[in-house]
Every structure is written in C-alpha cells, then in structure tokens.
Design a protein around this motif. Structure first.
Motif, PDB file in Angstrom:
ATOM      1  N   ILE A  71       0.834  -1.206   0.000  1.00 44.58           N
ATOM      2  CA  ILE A  71       0.000   0.000   0.000  1.00 44.58           C
ATOM      3  C   ILE A  71       0.868   1.255   0.000  1.00 44.58           C
ATOM      4  O   ILE A  71       0.608   2.202  -0.748  1.00 44.58           O
ATOM      5  CB  ILE A  71      -0.956  -0.011   1.216  1.00 44.58           C
ATOM      6  CG1 ILE A  71      -1.960  -1.158   1.075  1.00 44.58           C
ATOM      7  CG2 ILE A  71      -1.663   1.330   1.368  1.00 44.58           C
ATOM      8  CD1 ILE A  71      -2.665  -1.520   2.360  1.00 44.58           C
ATOM      9  N   LEU A  74       2.375   1.852  -3.484  1.00 44.24           N
ATOM     10  CA  LEU A  74       1.382   2.331  -4.453  1.00 44.24           C
ATOM     11  C   LEU A  74       0.935   3.759  -4.166  1.00 44.24           C
ATOM     12  O   LEU A  74       0.811   4.569  -5.087  1.00 44.24           O
ATOM     13  CB  LEU A  74       0.176   1.380  -4.470  1.00 44.24           C
ATOM     14  CG  LEU A  74       0.456  -0.009  -5.043  1.00 44.24           C
ATOM     15  CD1 LEU A  74      -0.697  -0.955  -4.737  1.00 44.24           C
ATOM     16  CD2 LEU A  74       0.720   0.057  -6.540  1.00 44.24           C
ATOM     17  N   VAL A  81      -5.485   2.926  -4.161  1.00 42.27           N
ATOM     18  CA  VAL A  81      -5.598   1.519  -3.784  1.00 42.27           C
ATOM     19  C   VAL A  81      -6.976   1.312  -3.175  1.00 42.27           C
ATOM     20  O   VAL A  81      -7.358   2.023  -2.240  1.00 42.27           O
ATOM     21  CB  VAL A  81      -4.502   1.125  -2.767  1.00 42.27           C
ATOM     22  CG1 VAL A  81      -4.560  -0.366  -2.474  1.00 42.27           C
ATOM     23  CG2 VAL A  81      -3.122   1.539  -3.260  1.00 42.27           C
ATOM     24  N   VAL A  84      -6.505  -4.625  -0.589  1.00 39.72           N
ATOM     25  CA  VAL A  84      -5.321  -5.485  -0.609  1.00 39.72           C
ATOM     26  C   VAL A  84      -5.580  -6.633   0.359  1.00 39.72           C
ATOM     27  O   VAL A  84      -6.129  -6.423   1.445  1.00 39.72           O
ATOM     28  CB  VAL A  84      -4.038  -4.728  -0.179  1.00 39.72           C
ATOM     29  CG1 VAL A  84      -2.851  -5.678  -0.057  1.00 39.72           C
ATOM     30  CG2 VAL A  84      -3.723  -3.604  -1.153  1.00 39.72           C
ATOM     31  N   MET A  93      -4.501  -7.350  -5.108  1.00 35.66           N
ATOM     32  CA  MET A  93      -4.609  -5.897  -5.023  1.00 35.66           C
ATOM     33  C   MET A  93      -5.661  -5.424  -6.013  1.00 35.66           C
ATOM     34  O   MET A  93      -5.697  -5.923  -7.140  1.00 35.66           O
ATOM     35  CB  MET A  93      -3.299  -5.227  -5.406  1.00 35.66           C
ATOM     36  CG  MET A  93      -2.133  -5.534  -4.530  1.00 35.66           C
ATOM     37  SD  MET A  93      -0.618  -4.839  -5.244  1.00 35.66           S
ATOM     38  CE  MET A  93       0.035  -6.294  -6.027  1.00 35.66           C
ATOM     39  N   VAL A  95      -6.391  -1.876  -7.628  1.00 38.13           N
ATOM     40  CA  VAL A  95      -5.722  -0.577  -7.647  1.00 38.13           C
ATOM     41  C   VAL A  95      -5.893   0.079  -9.014  1.00 38.13           C
ATOM     42  O   VAL A  95      -5.949  -0.607 -10.034  1.00 38.13           O
ATOM     43  CB  VAL A  95      -4.223  -0.746  -7.276  1.00 38.13           C
ATOM     44  CG1 VAL A  95      -3.513  -1.674  -8.220  1.00 38.13           C
ATOM     45  CG2 VAL A  95      -3.504   0.585  -7.172  1.00 38.13           C
ATOM     46  N   CYS A 111       6.012  -3.530  -6.131  1.00 37.21           N
ATOM     47  CA  CYS A 111       5.269  -3.927  -4.927  1.00 37.21           C
ATOM     48  C   CYS A 111       5.856  -5.204  -4.335  1.00 37.21           C
ATOM     49  O   CYS A 111       5.973  -5.330  -3.103  1.00 37.21           O
ATOM     50  CB  CYS A 111       3.793  -4.143  -5.261  1.00 37.21           C
ATOM     51  SG  CYS A 111       2.915  -2.619  -5.646  1.00 37.21           S
TER      52      CYS A 111
END
Length: 169
Positions: A71, A74, A81, A84, A93, A95, A111
């Motif tokens: 998180i 991102l 986001v 997750v 995820m 996103v 990630c």
C-alpha cells in the motif's frame, strides 16, 4: 486492475489445482474452482516437485507488514488503492493503474520488492514468484466483484479503502 501475486513455488506446472504454462503451451483441463483429474499431468507435477525447492509461505505475523509495504509503495506513486489482501501463498490488489500492461507489470514488481524487503528479516531471499497476473477491470460490476472477492479472502490480512464521509448539505 486486479493484481494477483503468488509466492515462490506455490503454484508449479502440473499443480492439482490446474495450471497454464507461459503462452499456454501446456495447460490442464481444469482450474482451481474445478480441478482437473489428479492423474492429469502427474509426471510433470512430480518433476517440478522434485526440483522446485521449498514453497515460500508468508507467516501470519508478516502478512500485515507485507500488505502495508504494498500500500505504501502504491500510494507513494500516487495510485489509488481500493483493497489489498495478503495470505500465506498469495496477495491480491485492486488498484487504479495506467492502461499500459508493461507499466502495470513494472509496478507489480515494485510492490513485490517493497513487500519482500519489509519482511526480509523473517523471510530472507525470494518471496514472490516471477510474473504475476494483472487483470484489467472491465466495468463497475467487475470492480465490485473483485473488491468483495478480495475482502473475502480466507486466512488473510485484509485492507480496504475507507472513503471519507460525504458532506451533507
């Protein structure tokens, strides 16, 4: 985008849950929802089981740390986001990412790196398998289905976007 990451050696060619090799050169007749017959690709499964090494399992105490690292990566890159989930052998995820699949794969790789580094004291070395599975969200219903699918992962650390309360006029 719905991004799915698997841990190292958690889903090998010949897996009893079904599989597809790169470019679908070899694939099973089933999938994880409707597994193929156990004997299908048994020799391929034995071959990979004998050579693959240990499957990486993310312990419960590392799931939140790995998820928060994803998180953070991102959001630092200014992506929104929505959800997750990190479980023992995979992560999901939901996103908002660019449309270019090469950029999406690169971001998913970042990630993986961030989350691996965050838990390297507990799991040194490789955590995630190569690649991943980015699935482009087609429409609002698809997004909603993926959102609730992620929120319903079993034995996972789960995070969801909390929208700020709407102002009332």
């Amino acid at each position: 985008w719905h991004i799915i990451l698997s841990t190292w050696n958690s889903w090998l060619p010949g897996d009893v849950r079904g599989f597809r090799s790169s470019e679908h050169k070899i694939h099973s007749s089933g999938d994880y929802k409707n597994p193929p017959p156990v004997e299908e690709h048994a020799a391929l499964r034995r071959y990979h089981d004998d050579r693959a090494g240990e499957t990486i399992l993310i312990p419960d105490e590392c799931k939140q740390v790995a998820g928060e690292a994803i998180i953070e990566k991102l959001t630092k890159k200014k992506f929104r986001v929505l959800a997750v989930a990190v479980s023992t052998t995979h992560a999901h995820m939901l996103v908002e990412l660019p449309t270019d699949i090469r950029k999406v794969r690169a971001i998913a790789g970042q990630c993986k790196t961030a989350s691996s580094h965050a838990i390297r004291d507990q799991i040194p070395g490789r955590v995630w398998a190569g690649g991943g599975k980015p699935i482009r969200i087609d429409d609002p219903e698809h997004q909603r289905n993926v959102f609730y699918y992620i929120l319903n992962q079993e034995n996972a650390w789960i995070w969801r976007f909390n929208a700020p309360p709407q102002e009332q006029n």
